[in-house]
Write a protein that holds these residues in place. Sequence first.
Motif, PDB file in Angstrom:
ATOM      1  N   GLY A  28      44.725  -8.246  78.684  1.00 57.03           N
ATOM      2  CA  GLY A  28      45.775  -9.176  79.089  1.00 57.03           C
ATOM      3  C   GLY A  28      45.226 -10.351  79.855  1.00 57.03           C
ATOM      4  N   LYS A  29      46.145 -11.146  80.397  1.00 55.15           N
ATOM      5  CA  LYS A  29      45.789 -12.330  81.169  1.00 55.15           C
ATOM      6  C   LYS A  29      45.643 -11.956  82.639  1.00 55.15           C
ATOM      7  N   LEU A  30      44.526 -12.353  83.236  1.00 54.91           N
ATOM      8  CA  LEU A  30      44.257 -12.074  84.641  1.00 54.91           C
ATOM      9  C   LEU A  30      44.946 -13.119  85.510  1.00 54.91           C
ATOM     10  N   ASN A  31      45.824 -12.659  86.379  1.00 55.30           N
ATOM     11  CA  ASN A  31      46.546 -13.556  87.288  1.00 55.30           C
ATOM     12  C   ASN A  31      46.082 -13.349  88.725  1.00 55.30           C
ATOM     13  N   TYR A  32      46.034 -14.459  89.469  1.00 61.61           N
ATOM     14  CA  TYR A  32      45.625 -14.407  90.879  1.00 61.61           C
ATOM     15  C   TYR A  32      46.670 -15.090  91.738  1.00 61.61           C
ATOM     16  N   LYS A  33      46.995 -14.463  92.861  1.00 58.30           N
ATOM     17  CA  LYS A  33      47.890 -15.065  93.843  1.00 58.30           C
ATOM     18  C   LYS A  33      47.239 -14.914  95.214  1.00 58.30           C
ATOM     19  N   ASP A  34      47.196 -16.003  95.963  1.00 60.76           N
ATOM     20  CA  ASP A  34      46.680 -15.968  97.330  1.00 60.76           C
ATOM     21  C   ASP A  34      47.866 -15.795  98.257  1.00 60.76           C
ATOM     22  N   ALA A  35      48.024 -14.596  98.807  1.00 55.09           N
ATOM     23  CA  ALA A  35      49.155 -14.288  99.684  1.00 55.09           C
ATOM     24  C   ALA A  35      48.858 -14.618 101.132  1.00 55.09           C
ATOM     25  N   HIS A  36      47.811 -15.411 101.390  1.00 56.37           N
ATOM     26  CA  HIS A  36      47.448 -15.884 102.733  1.00 56.37           C
ATOM     27  C   HIS A  36      46.891 -14.766 103.609  1.00 56.37           C
ATOM     28  N   VAL A  37      47.452 -13.582 103.518  1.00 52.20           N
ATOM     29  CA  VAL A  37      46.921 -12.464 104.293  1.00 52.20           C
ATOM     30  C   VAL A  37      46.146 -11.490 103.396  1.00 52.20           C
ATOM     31  N   ARG A  38      46.252 -11.685 102.072  1.00 51.68           N
ATOM     32  CA  ARG A  38      45.531 -10.827 101.126  1.00 51.68           C
ATOM     33  C   ARG A  38      45.504 -11.512  99.765  1.00 51.68           C
ATOM     34  N   ASP A  39      44.601 -11.062  98.914  1.00 47.41           N
ATOM     35  CA  ASP A  39      44.548 -11.545  97.541  1.00 47.41           C
ATOM     36  C   ASP A  39      45.298 -10.566  96.642  1.00 47.41           C
ATOM     37  N   ILE A  40      46.056 -11.099  95.699  1.00 46.14           N
ATOM     38  CA  ILE A  40      46.808 -10.262  94.760  1.00 46.14           C
ATOM     39  C   ILE A  40      46.295 -10.552  93.358  1.00 46.14           C
ATOM     40  N   TRP A  41      45.754  -9.515  92.708  1.00 41.85           N
ATOM     41  CA  TRP A  41      45.252  -9.637  91.341  1.00 41.85           C
ATOM     42  C   TRP A  41      46.094  -8.760  90.427  1.00 41.85           C
ATOM     43  N   THR A  42      46.566  -9.334  89.329  1.00 40.29           N
ATOM     44  CA  THR A  42      47.355  -8.583  88.364  1.00 40.29           C
ATOM     45  C   THR A  42      46.864  -8.891  86.953  1.00 40.29           C
ATOM     46  N   LEU A  43      47.208  -8.001  86.034  1.00 37.55           N
ATOM     47  CA  LEU A  43      46.892  -8.196  84.622  1.00 37.55           C
ATOM     48  C   LEU A  43      48.194  -8.099  83.842  1.00 37.55           C
ATOM     49  N   VAL A  44      48.534  -9.168  83.139  1.00 39.44           N
ATOM     50  CA  VAL A  44      49.731  -9.169  82.301  1.00 39.44           C
ATOM     51  C   VAL A  44      49.306  -8.752  80.896  1.00 39.44           C
ATOM     52  N   GLN A  45      49.729  -7.564  80.483  1.00 37.82           N
ATOM     53  CA  GLN A  45      49.273  -7.000  79.206  1.00 37.82           C
ATOM     54  C   GLN A  45      49.775  -7.839  78.037  1.00 37.82           C
ATOM     55  N   LEU A  46      48.863  -8.110  77.116  1.00 36.21           N
ATOM     56  CA  LEU A  46      49.234  -8.874  75.923  1.00 36.21           C
ATOM     57  C   LEU A  46      50.199  -8.056  75.070  1.00 36.21           C
ATOM     58  N   GLY A  47      51.167  -8.724  74.503  1.00 38.60           N
ATOM     59  CA  GLY A  47      52.124  -8.064  73.624  1.00 38.60           C
ATOM     60  C   GLY A  47      53.321  -7.499  74.359  1.00 38.60           C
ATOM     61  N   THR A  48      53.062  -6.647  75.364  1.00 36.08           N
ATOM     62  CA  THR A  48      54.177  -5.993  76.076  1.00 36.08           C
ATOM     63  C   THR A  48      54.681  -6.811  77.260  1.00 36.08           C
ATOM     64  N   GLY A  49      53.795  -7.602  77.881  1.00 39.30           N
ATOM     65  CA  GLY A  49      54.178  -8.343  79.078  1.00 39.30           C
ATOM     66  C   GLY A  49      54.226  -7.506  80.333  1.00 39.30           C
ATOM     67  N   VAL A  50      53.817  -6.216  80.245  1.00 42.20           N
ATOM     68  CA  VAL A  50      53.808  -5.336  81.410  1.00 42.20           C
ATOM     69  C   VAL A  50      52.757  -5.825  82.408  1.00 42.20           C
ATOM     70  N   VAL A  51      53.131  -5.849  83.690  1.00 38.63           N
ATOM     71  CA  VAL A  51      52.243  -6.340  84.736  1.00 38.63           C
ATOM     72  C   VAL A  51      51.589  -5.160  85.442  1.00 38.63           C
TER      73      VAL A  51
END
Length: 462
Positions: free
Chosen positions: A46-69
């Motif tokens: 899937g697509k690797l997503n990054y969010k900087d939550a200021h107090v921590r880093d948030i890494w997620t993977l959005v699965q191709l086809g299903t969209g499940v995070v």
Amino acid sequence: MAPVPLQRTFARSFGRHLVAALLLLLIGLMVLCSSELVPKRVSLQGKLNYKDAHVRDIWTLVQLGTGVVYKLPGQPLDSPGYPVPPASIVTLDCTPDPKMPTNCTKISRAEVSRVVAPVARVGTDMKLRLLVMVVSYMASSSCGARAGANVANLRYAYTGDLGYMNFLRNCSYGQVTYSNVTVISTRVLCTGFLDQCDEESIALNARTSATNQYGPAFMSSYSRFTYVLPYGLLSACGWVGLAELSGTQTWYTPDGDGVFNKGTVLQESLHNFGIYHGWRNGSEYQDNSTAMGLGNSCPSAPELRRLGWALPLAQLNRSTLATRTFKAFMLPATYATSDGNMIRIQPNWLLSKAYKKNLYLALRMKGGGDRDLLDEFDGKVSIHEVNKSIDNFMAVGDPRVSLLGTIDPSTVLDIPTYKLRVMSGALVGSTITVQICRYEKLPKECVEANLRRERKHRRVIL
């Protein structure tokens, strides 16, 4: 020795075999139980997503086809051990949490299937279609009701005369605008994950609510999505704004530091374009001359260039800036024009080990998108440092744009780290003259060069 009776020999042999069989059975049961307790790894792409939550880093993977995070424990590393950049298409092994299968407790064997595209110039006439979902919680057995922000007030914050639409248009010199901003109310049933500020659950539930109200065609007509959290979640979230870097989604708290703060909204919006936070003195967020720090003004010069919204007046390096010679430039304020509003310096005259950063010089003044520029920067030349290895359009990652300092009008500044002397003239309207000289050993080389230039100038006048 007397012979052992046949019956006794048989009994002993049978007993040994029985014990061995029981041991094997016990071991088999233990292996079976342990295999059921140990979660099995699953392969994800899937697509690797990054969010900087200021107090921590948030890494997620959005699965191709299903969209499940899938939530990841950290940034994946590829087989050579290099960090995988955000927005890459990646394949990896995930060890799921038995209690929450979409949470990966461990990841391994990450391989990039498609390299992330570099931060691209946004270009002209880019129109964003934004749907703002104001989330509120209905009470459930899991948690209580929570009210959402006022829809009318939020609509005005975006569309008012000095609202966010106007702010983005001014900062981008009209190159990026909102063609449509719709603000709607989305009520969802409160759950434990929502009340604990699980941003992906909030997004999923809000979009489901909006789809149920307005239909799939309505949702597909938008290219950007914003979620305004209910009141009372600040302590659970630990942030006032959150965004995918790069991506299309942003999240805000419903207060004066969150969605009702134009600097916060611009910062998260620019995260979607791949722009990182501003730095100063080794500290993140501390460049208050830009919304990418803690300011309420337009991006700094290197950020403007990386976005493709503005171009340098000059690019100086060893071949274009001779030693002991001043070069003069007339710099316009960044708010006034996008054409030639900064000087980019690549100090490749330094030893290779010392040449790690590029410099940017730009005049900042109050006006246009910079109407709320702090006095500390108003009417002064800002100097920024940027990691040279990422200061181009083919590189990804955080360029660490860092404010080095400012230069007042009619001032001389020596920058010994880069063997530079900079002289500023007086402000003339929204412009300033900047003279730049590089030296080999000491600043006096530029001083002597300037004296020679002045003597020559006097002889011409005579």
